[in-house]
Write an enzyme that holds these catalytic residues in place. Sequence first.
Site, PDB file in Angstrom:
ATOM      1  N   HIS A  83     -10.112   1.612  25.079  1.00  0.00           N
ATOM      2  CA  HIS A  83     -11.148   2.007  26.034  1.00  0.00           C
ATOM      3  C   HIS A  83     -10.520   2.568  27.306  1.00  0.00           C
ATOM      4  CE1 HIS A  83     -14.025   0.330  23.324  1.00  0.00           C
ATOM      5  NE2 HIS A  83     -13.647  -0.911  23.520  1.00  0.00           N
ATOM      6  N   TYR A  92      -7.420  -5.421  19.990  1.00  0.00           N
ATOM      7  CA  TYR A  92      -7.613  -4.147  19.307  1.00  0.00           C
ATOM      8  C   TYR A  92      -6.305  -3.620  18.709  1.00  0.00           C
ATOM      9  CZ  TYR A  92     -12.432  -3.231  20.856  1.00  0.00           C
ATOM     10  OH  TYR A  92     -13.795  -3.270  21.034  1.00  0.00           O
TER      11      TYR A  92
END
Length: 205
Positions: A83, A92
């Site tokens: 992000h 992630y």
Amino acid sequence: MNQGFCQLTSEQIANYMTAVERFQPTVDMNGANRVWECTVIAARGMIVKNNAKLEQAINGLTAVFDYVSDGGGFYTDGSFLQHSKHPYTGGYGKALLSELTSLLYVLGGSKCSVTAPGVRNVYNWIYDSFETVDGVEKSSASGWSETMPGVHWAHIAGDNSGRDIGYYFPGGWMIKGLRETRTGSWNEIQRTGSAEPLTRTYQNL
């Protein structure tokens, strides 16, 4: 093949695959989300025997392999952002690596094998970005230093299969971890070696 899948009728499979195409027709995200998109599209391509979809998924992975200098992705110092600005190596980043290696394994050895030059960076990520101490992921950023008391075990991922390093400390031990970037040449340790400077990130315990 999954037993449940085998029990589906041709009509059911077609309906489900139409729904997948409706909600995941293209690859347009980045990081771990991009790998998930590619996995969905590749799986559908295999099920419906659509080579164009498989190529779309494989081409979509190319951007994941490249190192970045800003925004989301893996950096050469071992750090990973998702992000655009959030450090997420143990979240992630780990999910990206797990999903990506599974997809590379499935496609490997076939006409759809991933051949992008950047795919070799996956091995570097394992070596540069992941260290676990007593089950806790440690920082992947270059310059990280931490003194950790009462450590019972530590694991440093290697740069290839079989090269991981594991430590066990009976009764617990105080250790210091350090990740730093160094530059040097083979000529400095062997006069017949190349004088070309090389820069690598190292992990010490």
